[in-house]
Design a protein around this motif. Structure first.
Motif, PDB file in Angstrom:
ATOM      1  N   VAL A   1       0.836  -1.206   0.000  1.00 35.23           N
ATOM      2  CA  VAL A   1       0.000   0.000   0.000  1.00 35.23           C
ATOM      3  C   VAL A   1       0.868   1.254   0.000  1.00 35.23           C
TER       4      VAL A   1
ATOM      5  N   TYR B   1       2.239   1.704  -3.460  1.00 34.22           N
ATOM      6  CA  TYR B   1       1.161   2.203  -4.327  1.00 34.22           C
ATOM      7  C   TYR B   1       0.946   3.705  -4.127  1.00 34.22           C
ATOM      8  N   ASN B   2       0.857   4.115  -2.881  1.00 32.04           N
ATOM      9  CA  ASN B   2       0.631   5.527  -2.577  1.00 32.04           C
ATOM     10  C   ASN B   2       1.818   6.385  -3.006  1.00 32.04           C
TER      11      ASN B   2
ATOM     12  N   ASP C   1       1.676   6.988  -6.746  1.00 21.17           N
ATOM     13  CA  ASP C   1       0.695   8.052  -7.014  1.00 21.17           C
ATOM     14  C   ASP C   1       1.282   9.426  -6.703  1.00 21.17           C
TER      15      ASP C   1
ATOM     16  N   GLU D   1       6.776  -5.132  -7.869  1.00 21.94           N
ATOM     17  CA  GLU D   1       5.728  -4.476  -7.076  1.00 21.94           C
ATOM     18  C   GLU D   1       4.606  -3.949  -7.964  1.00 21.94           C
ATOM     19  N   ILE D   2       4.981  -3.414  -9.133  1.00 18.98           N
ATOM     20  CA  ILE D   2       3.964  -2.926 -10.068  1.00 18.98           C
ATOM     21  C   ILE D   2       3.053  -4.069 -10.506  1.00 18.98           C
TER      22      ILE D   2
ATOM     23  N   ILE E   1       0.618  -4.917  -7.755  1.00 20.56           N
ATOM     24  CA  ILE E   1      -0.438  -3.898  -7.661  1.00 20.56           C
ATOM     25  C   ILE E   1      -1.478  -4.091  -8.766  1.00 20.56           C
TER      26      ILE E   1
ATOM     27  N   ASN F   1      -5.790   0.341 -11.866  1.00 13.89           N
ATOM     28  CA  ASN F   1      -5.034   1.432 -11.243  1.00 13.89           C
ATOM     29  C   ASN F   1      -4.157   2.205 -12.226  1.00 13.89           C
ATOM     30  N   TYR F   2      -3.464   1.467 -13.105  1.00 13.23           N
ATOM     31  CA  TYR F   2      -2.520   2.108 -14.029  1.00 13.23           C
ATOM     32  C   TYR F   2      -2.619   1.482 -15.410  1.00 13.23           C
TER      33      TYR F   2
ATOM     34  N   ARG G   1      -8.059   7.105  -4.182  1.00 10.95           N
ATOM     35  CA  ARG G   1      -7.432   5.968  -4.875  1.00 10.95           C
ATOM     36  C   ARG G   1      -6.813   4.990  -3.867  1.00 10.95           C
ATOM     37  N   LYS G   2      -6.178   5.552  -2.833  1.00  9.99           N
ATOM     38  CA  LYS G   2      -5.569   4.698  -1.811  1.00  9.99           C
ATOM     39  C   LYS G   2      -6.639   3.859  -1.110  1.00  9.99           C
TER      40      LYS G   2
ATOM     41  N   PHE H   1      -7.791   1.126  -3.399  1.00 16.87           N
ATOM     42  CA  PHE H   1      -6.810   0.046  -3.538  1.00 16.87           C
ATOM     43  C   PHE H   1      -6.830  -0.865  -2.305  1.00 16.87           C
TER      44      PHE H   1
END
Length: 333
Positions: free
Chosen positions: A68, A71-72, A75, A110-111, A114, A121-122, A148-149, A152
């Motif tokens: 998390v 991810y944040n 962003d 990690e991507i 996610i 998300n992306y 968004r966080k 997720f």
């Protein structure tokens, strides 16, 4: 538990950053909701649950929380990028910036995790030269980061509920998420007709004046005149002494905006100075040297009360208080 023990326990909770951030989030949700105290409490509880990661019996809680955080951070870096650019950034450049921000290596792994949790998300765009990354929408992106966080975390919690037997987070090959950018070629039907130029007989002759050396006007000047002219030309070409200062002044607002997007609405926080230099360097559209970034940060700190650069045990730190973008920029311009 006696009264003194309760006081001690309260102080421990108050000093715990995670608890205080959760309390602020819950209080904000409680205050913004209209209606009865019960409605307000339900809204606060719902908001709290949106930030709570469920327990997984086989995957450590710290690993889930780290994902998390990554991810944040992605962003945050994207928000900084789009504050100065309109083109999508390189995935590798974003990962390098996140690695610098978190002080640990973040990779494609990690991507992929996610995107496997929530592929919406992306977007990963393969433009044949590089892999670009973009969120599904960049309109008001910085304002959407908290939402968004929460979304997720909700997706992660759903995955946890459905995959309690798994011992690792899901992942695939990065290429499975690629989208190829379309490149269109326009082919015109009409032919290009080149004009026909008729050559005369004189054009084909080797006329003597074609090969004569033509001297410059400067050669007609005397030696002293040529020296004076050279000195005058050099003086004109020499940049004024305040060129660097003007350049630093021209970058104050853009670098402030980068830090503003990164710091957000936090009331007060300290950052390692070297990390902020690296963050700014990786976020700029046009490159600057480390010395130029340092000089710019020093000047911002001199002009704004909410920026302070201090040395702590031989480590330089940038202390940032609550920012007011409009007021701060008016002072920098």
């Amino acid at each position: 538990m006696g009264f003194d023990d309760l006081i001690k326990k309260g102080k421990e909770i108050a000093s715990n950053k995670e608890y205080t951030e959760d309390a602020k989030t819950a209080y904000s949700a409680f205050s913004s909701k209209e209606g009865s105290y019960q409605d307000k409490a339900q809204e606060a509880y719902k908001e709290r649950m949106n930030h709570e990661i469920r327990y997984h019996p086989r995957i450590s809680q710290s690993l889930l929380k780290d994902l998390v955080v990554v991810y944040n951070s992605i962003d945050t870096i994207l928000s900084i990028h789009y504050s100065n650019n309109i083109k999508n950034p390189s995935l590798q450049k974003v990962l390098d910036s996140v690695s610098s921000l978190l002080n640990k290596r973040i990779t494609n792994h990690e991507i992929c995790q996610i995107l496997e949790i929530d592929s919406s998300n992306y977007n990963l765009l393969n433009n044949h030269d590089d892999i670009l990354i973009s969120p599904t929408s960049i309109s008001n992106f910085s304002r959407l980061i908290p939402e968004r966080k929460a979304r997720f975390i909700e997706s992660l919690n759903n995955w946890i509920l459905q995959n309690k037997d798994k011992s690792t987070l899901p992942t695939k090959e990065l290429s499975s998420y690629y989208k190829f950018e379309k490149q269109t070629r326009v082919i015109k039907d009409h032919k290009i007709v080149k004009p026909v130029i008729k050559k005369t007989s004189n054009d084909l002759k080797n006329i003597q004046n074609k090969f004569e050396f033509k001297s410059k006007d400067n050669d007609k000047l005397s030696l002293i005149e040529r020296i004076k002219l050279k000195e005058k030309t050099a003086k004109i070409a020499e940049p004024p002494s305040n060129t660097r200062e003007d350049y630093i002044n021209s970058r104050l607002v853009s670098i402030y905006n980068i830090i503003y997007e990164f710091h957000g609405i936090k009331s007060h926080k300290s950052y390692p100075f070297s990390k902020m230099v690296s963050l700014v360097k990786n976020s700029l559209k046009s490159p600057m040297s480390n010395d130029e970034i340092i000089d710019t940060l020093n000047k911002i700190a001199n002009q704004l009360d909410n920026f302070e650069i201090v040395d702590r045990s031989e480590v330089k730190v940038l202390k940032i208080s609550k920012l007011d973008r409009n007021l701060d920029i008016s002072k920098l311009q």
